[in-house]
Write a protein that holds these residues in place. Structure first.
Motif, mmCIF file in Angstrom:
data_model
loop_
_atom_site.group_PDB
_atom_site.id
_atom_site.type_symbol
_atom_site.label_atom_id
_atom_site.label_comp_id
_atom_site.label_asym_id
_atom_site.label_seq_id
_atom_site.Cartn_x
_atom_site.Cartn_y
_atom_site.Cartn_z
ATOM 1 N N ASP A 1 0.828 -1.196 0.000
ATOM 2 C CA ASP A 1 0.000 0.000 0.000
ATOM 3 C C ASP A 1 0.872 1.260 0.000
ATOM 4 O O ASP A 1 0.623 2.204 -0.746
ATOM 5 C CB ASP A 1 -0.903 -0.010 1.232
ATOM 6 C CG ASP A 1 -2.341 0.387 0.920
ATOM 7 O OD1 ASP A 1 -2.709 0.404 -0.269
ATOM 8 O OD2 ASP A 1 -3.099 0.665 1.863
ATOM 9 N N VAL B 1 1.189 4.361 -2.637
ATOM 10 C CA VAL B 1 1.036 5.762 -2.220
ATOM 11 C C VAL B 1 2.200 6.595 -2.744
ATOM 12 O O VAL B 1 2.012 7.703 -3.255
ATOM 13 C CB VAL B 1 0.950 5.867 -0.686
ATOM 14 C CG1 VAL B 1 1.008 7.332 -0.253
ATOM 15 C CG2 VAL B 1 -0.335 5.225 -0.172
ATOM 16 N N SER C 1 -0.376 14.300 -1.503
ATOM 17 C CA SER C 1 -1.153 13.598 -0.474
ATOM 18 C C SER C 1 -2.530 13.210 -0.991
ATOM 19 O O SER C 1 -3.036 12.113 -0.713
ATOM 20 C CB SER C 1 -1.297 14.490 0.768
ATOM 21 O OG SER C 1 -0.043 14.821 1.304
ATOM 22 N N GLY D 1 -2.044 10.342 -3.526
ATOM 23 C CA GLY D 1 -1.478 9.155 -2.902
ATOM 24 C C GLY D 1 -2.415 8.482 -1.912
ATOM 25 O O GLY D 1 -2.439 7.259 -1.800
ATOM 26 N N LEU D 2 -3.195 9.288 -1.197
ATOM 27 C CA LEU D 2 -4.038 8.749 -0.131
ATOM 28 C C LEU D 2 -5.519 8.679 -0.513
ATOM 29 O O LEU D 2 -6.282 7.959 0.127
ATOM 30 C CB LEU D 2 -3.883 9.607 1.129
ATOM 31 C CG LEU D 2 -2.455 9.762 1.662
ATOM 32 C CD1 LEU D 2 -2.435 10.718 2.851
ATOM 33 C CD2 LEU D 2 -1.868 8.420 2.050
ATOM 34 N N ALA E 1 -5.026 5.871 6.272
ATOM 35 C CA ALA E 1 -4.226 7.088 6.107
ATOM 36 C C ALA E 1 -4.287 7.984 7.340
ATOM 37 O O ALA E 1 -3.380 8.796 7.566
ATOM 38 C CB ALA E 1 -4.702 7.864 4.883
ATOM 39 N N TYR F 1 1.711 6.340 6.573
ATOM 40 C CA TYR F 1 1.110 6.766 5.305
ATOM 41 C C TYR F 1 1.430 8.225 4.969
ATOM 42 O O TYR F 1 1.247 8.651 3.820
ATOM 43 C CB TYR F 1 -0.406 6.567 5.341
ATOM 44 C CG TYR F 1 -0.822 5.141 5.069
ATOM 45 C CD1 TYR F 1 -1.164 4.726 3.784
ATOM 46 C CD2 TYR F 1 -0.858 4.200 6.093
ATOM 47 C CE1 TYR F 1 -1.543 3.421 3.534
ATOM 48 C CE2 TYR F 1 -1.222 2.886 5.851
ATOM 49 C CZ TYR F 1 -1.560 2.502 4.571
ATOM 50 O OH TYR F 1 -1.916 1.200 4.319
#
Length: 218
Positions: free
Chosen positions: A13, A17, A43, A46-47, A64, A70
């Motif tokens: 994961d 990200v 961010s 990616g999240l 996240a 994260y």
């Protein structure tokens, strides 16, 4: 080596990200956005897909917001682009490459988390695709770009669908492991890059060959 899943591996994961976050920072650099905006865009892409996934699964607060790890990939991605971008010429190509990497990983992690949560394979595939394309959609809309998902001259969601379907099929057969996961990621990545470089297109929403701006006879 076989994965044991209560959830998909965190490292997988986090890698997804990072790849998506780099694509967000590269887009910010191309749009001449400042470093704060670059971090926010990194961010978001990616999240974003993972947050959408976790909300749909209703498995508590999204990862996240509960795992500080994260937050690291977007920070690293922003710093790398900040220091390396002046020497990078073909940033559009790099953006597509990193985006394809994130797509290849997130279509797997989304599918695996859904399967581990007890969803049926078909629903898990759909959630895997949603996880893969969600972040990119948020990135492009926020940066005032036409989302790649809706680009008629490119194929974006189909590679994610192929990867999610392969993931679900191998998981059901009990043969999803490091080797097969690597193979799936390679297939999705290659499919996405070939579609981009060769301008592959999916059929239009309406049957026929008429394109935007044409004036077909009644």
């Amino acid at each position: 080596m076989t994965f044991a899943f209560d959830n998909s591996p965190v490292w997988l994961d986090l890698l997804g990200v990072f790849f998506f976050a780099v694509s967000g920072s590269l887009l910010a650099a191309r749009k001449h956005i400042d470093i704060v905006g670059s971090l926010l865009l990194a961010s978001l892409v990616g999240l974003g897909g993972g947050v959408i996934r976790d909300i749909i699964l209703n498995s508590g607060p999204p990862a996240a917001f509960t795992n500080p790890a994260y937050l690291v990939p977007p920070l690293v991605a922003t710093a790398l682009v900040y220091f390396l971008f002046p020497s990078v010429q073909r940033y559009t190509s790099l953006l597509t490459l990193f985006d394809a990497g994130g797509l290849a990983l997130f279509c797997m992690t989304g599918t695996l988390k859904a399967l581990a949560a007890g969803m049926n394979p078909v629903a898990s595939v759909l959630l895997g695709v949603t996880t893969a394309v969600g972040g990119g959609l948020l990135r492009d809309i926020t940066a005032n770009e036409v989302p790649e998902l809706f680009n008629p001259k490119d194929i974006y969601a189909l590679p994610a669908f192929v990867g999610a379907a392969m993931t679900a099929g191998l998981w059901v057969l009990g043969v999803f492991n490091v080797l097969t996961a690597t193979a799936i990621a390679a297939v999705v990545f290659t499919f996405r890059i070939l579609a981009w470089r060769r301008s592959w297109q999916a059929p239009l929403a309406v049957h026929g060959w008429h394109r935007r701006g044409s004036n077909p006879a009644a």
